[in-house]
Design a protein around this motif. Structure first.
Motif, PDB file in Angstrom:
ATOM      1  N   UNK A 129       0.856  -1.176   0.000  1.00 16.15           N
ATOM      2  CA  UNK A 129       0.000   0.000   0.000  1.00 16.15           C
ATOM      3  C   UNK A 129       0.893   1.227   0.000  1.00 16.15           C
ATOM      4  N   UNK A 130       0.647   2.111  -0.976  1.00 16.99           N
ATOM      5  CA  UNK A 130       1.437   3.333  -1.045  1.00 16.99           C
ATOM      6  C   UNK A 130       0.617   4.469  -0.456  1.00 16.99           C
ATOM      7  N   UNK A 131       1.153   5.118   0.539  1.00 12.63           N
ATOM      8  CA  UNK A 131       0.471   6.228   1.187  1.00 12.63           C
ATOM      9  C   UNK A 131       0.929   7.548   0.563  1.00 12.63           C
ATOM     10  N   UNK A 132       0.078   8.577   0.694  1.00 18.43           N
ATOM     11  CA  UNK A 132       0.419   9.886   0.149  1.00 18.43           C
ATOM     12  C   UNK A 132       1.598  10.463   0.916  1.00 18.43           C
ATOM     13  N   UNK A 133       2.508  11.102   0.179  1.00 17.78           N
ATOM     14  CA  UNK A 133       3.679  11.682   0.832  1.00 17.78           C
ATOM     15  C   UNK A 133       3.390  13.104   1.319  1.00 17.78           C
ATOM     16  N   UNK A 134       2.369  13.737   0.748  1.00 12.93           N
ATOM     17  CA  UNK A 134       2.013  15.097   1.175  1.00 12.93           C
ATOM     18  C   UNK A 134       0.508  15.163   1.365  1.00 12.93           C
ATOM     19  N   UNK A 135       0.102  16.005   2.268  1.00 11.67           N
ATOM     20  CA  UNK A 135      -1.327  16.175   2.493  1.00 11.67           C
ATOM     21  C   UNK A 135      -1.918  17.047   1.389  1.00 11.67           C
ATOM     22  N   UNK A 136      -3.153  16.786   1.060  1.00 10.74           N
ATOM     23  CA  UNK A 136      -3.821  17.632   0.077  1.00 10.74           C
ATOM     24  C   UNK A 136      -4.453  18.811   0.795  1.00 10.74           C
ATOM     25  N   UNK A 137      -4.451  19.955   0.118  1.00 13.14           N
ATOM     26  CA  UNK A 137      -5.027  21.141   0.746  1.00 13.14           C
ATOM     27  C   UNK A 137      -6.393  21.408   0.132  1.00 13.14           C
ATOM     28  N   UNK A 138      -7.311  21.820   0.939  1.00 11.73           N
ATOM     29  CA  UNK A 138      -8.649  22.127   0.475  1.00 11.73           C
ATOM     30  C   UNK A 138      -8.727  23.552  -0.048  1.00 11.73           C
ATOM     31  N   UNK A 139      -9.826  23.895  -0.693  1.00 14.43           N
ATOM     32  CA  UNK A 139      -9.998  25.248  -1.222  1.00 14.43           C
ATOM     33  C   UNK A 139     -10.507  26.165  -0.123  1.00 14.43           C
ATOM     34  N   UNK A 140     -10.244  27.452  -0.295  1.00 17.76           N
ATOM     35  CA  UNK A 140     -10.700  28.441   0.668  1.00 17.76           C
ATOM     36  C   UNK A 140     -11.733  29.338   0.012  1.00 17.76           C
ATOM     37  N   UNK A 141     -12.679  29.828   0.790  1.00 20.56           N
ATOM     38  CA  UNK A 141     -13.739  30.651   0.224  1.00 20.56           C
ATOM     39  C   UNK A 141     -13.426  32.141   0.298  1.00 20.56           C
ATOM     40  N   UNK A 142     -12.443  32.535   1.072  1.00 19.63           N
ATOM     41  CA  UNK A 142     -12.077  33.956   1.105  1.00 19.63           C
ATOM     42  C   UNK A 142     -10.564  34.085   0.922  1.00 19.63           C
ATOM     43  N   UNK A 143     -10.122  34.167  -0.356  1.00 23.71           N
ATOM     44  CA  UNK A 143      -8.678  34.325  -0.593  1.00 23.71           C
ATOM     45  C   UNK A 143      -8.195  35.690  -0.113  1.00 23.71           C
ATOM     46  N   UNK A 144      -6.874  35.838  -0.010  1.00 29.33           N
ATOM     47  CA  UNK A 144      -6.292  37.071   0.526  1.00 29.33           C
ATOM     48  C   UNK A 144      -6.657  38.282  -0.314  1.00 29.33           C
ATOM     49  N   UNK A 145      -6.542  38.170  -1.636  1.00 33.83           N
ATOM     50  CA  UNK A 145      -6.858  39.296  -2.507  1.00 33.83           C
ATOM     51  C   UNK A 145      -7.632  38.759  -3.716  1.00 33.83           C
ATOM     52  N   UNK A 146      -8.956  38.759  -3.673  1.00 36.73           N
ATOM     53  CA  UNK A 146      -9.725  38.103  -4.736  1.00 36.73           C
ATOM     54  C   UNK A 146      -9.693  38.815  -6.084  1.00 36.73           C
ATOM     55  N   UNK A 147      -9.368  40.101  -6.116  1.00 37.00           N
ATOM     56  CA  UNK A 147      -9.420  40.847  -7.367  1.00 37.00           C
ATOM     57  C   UNK A 147      -8.049  41.224  -7.902  1.00 37.00           C
ATOM     58  N   UNK A 148      -6.985  40.696  -7.379  1.00 40.25           N
ATOM     59  CA  UNK A 148      -5.656  41.056  -7.850  1.00 40.25           C
ATOM     60  C   UNK A 148      -5.221  42.402  -7.302  1.00 40.25           C
ATOM     61  N   UNK A 149      -4.199  42.959  -7.926  1.00 43.12           N
ATOM     62  CA  UNK A 149      -3.674  44.242  -7.466  1.00 43.12           C
ATOM     63  C   UNK A 149      -4.620  45.379  -7.796  1.00 43.12           C
ATOM     64  N   UNK A 150      -4.784  46.379  -6.920  1.00 45.86           N
ATOM     65  CA  UNK A 150      -5.617  47.531  -7.269  1.00 45.86           C
ATOM     66  C   UNK A 150      -4.937  48.375  -8.346  1.00 45.86           C
ATOM     67  N   UNK A 151      -5.728  48.989  -9.195  1.00 44.62           N
ATOM     68  CA  UNK A 151      -5.180  49.723 -10.334  1.00 44.62           C
ATOM     69  C   UNK A 151      -4.968  51.206 -10.060  1.00 44.62           C
ATOM     70  N   UNK A 152      -5.571  51.763  -9.036  1.00 46.05           N
ATOM     71  CA  UNK A 152      -5.389  53.167  -8.645  1.00 46.05           C
ATOM     72  C   UNK A 152      -5.697  54.121  -9.789  1.00 46.05           C
ATOM     73  N   UNK A 153      -6.876  53.969 -10.384  1.00 41.82           N
ATOM     74  CA  UNK A 153      -7.270  54.855 -11.477  1.00 41.82           C
ATOM     75  C   UNK A 153      -7.901  56.126 -10.929  1.00 41.82           C
ATOM     76  N   UNK A 154      -7.921  57.172 -11.755  1.00 36.94           N
ATOM     77  CA  UNK A 154      -8.529  58.437 -11.353  1.00 36.94           C
ATOM     78  C   UNK A 154      -7.565  59.593 -11.548  1.00 36.94           C
TER      79      UNK A 154
END
Length: 141
Positions: free
Chosen positions: A21-46
């Motif tokens: 039986x071969x066991x996983x060498x690394x744990x799998x990570x689940x998805x998160x519902x609130x990422x750190x920055x969902x929209x990328x870098x701000x563009x600072x328009x105006x």
């Protein structure tokens, strides 16, 4: 002491199959519902430079995605909607009536259905600095 004949009595006669039986060498990570920055870098328009500020050639006055600001005297209009100074001078922002070219794709996209209306927009103008008065006549030909 156990003899070889007695040892054969303890071993099974059928072939022994071992399962690996071969066991996983690394744990799998689940998805998160609130990422750190969902929209990328701000563009600072105006607005980048305010009314009355002194600018040099090539200074960006405003960035935009929709045509909110329009170029006036001594001001250029970039392909991505950036408004920049074309001479050294002082910035003046005015609110004027717009005469739009409705054949242009950008104008059609953002002002469709308003061809008969009066539209007012902000214009960026750059008034050049005063030149020196040290001119002299060299030749009168």
């Amino acid at each position: 002491m156990i003899s070889l004949n007695n040892l054969k009595n303890f071993l099974p006669t059928s072939n022994v199959v071992t399962n690996c039986i071969r066991n996983a060498s690394k744990k799998t990570s689940g998805s998160t519902k609130n990422p750190k920055n969902p929209h990328g870098r701000p563009k600072h328009r105006g607005w980048k430079r305010q009314d009355g500020s002194t600018v040099t050639y090539g200074t960006i006055l405003a960035t935009q995605t929709k045509p909110r600001f329009f170029p006036g005297l001594n001001v250029g209009f970039g392909r991505n909607g950036t408004i920049f100074a074309m001479t050294n001078g002082k910035v003046y922002v005015t609110c004027e009536k717009v005469d739009l070219n409705f054949d242009h794709g950008w104008i059609q996209r953002f002002f469709s259905g308003r061809s008969g209306h009066t539209i007012y927009k902000k214009y960026f103008n750059v008034i050049p600095e005063k030149q020196h008065n040290r001119f002299r006549l060299v030749d009168e030909n």
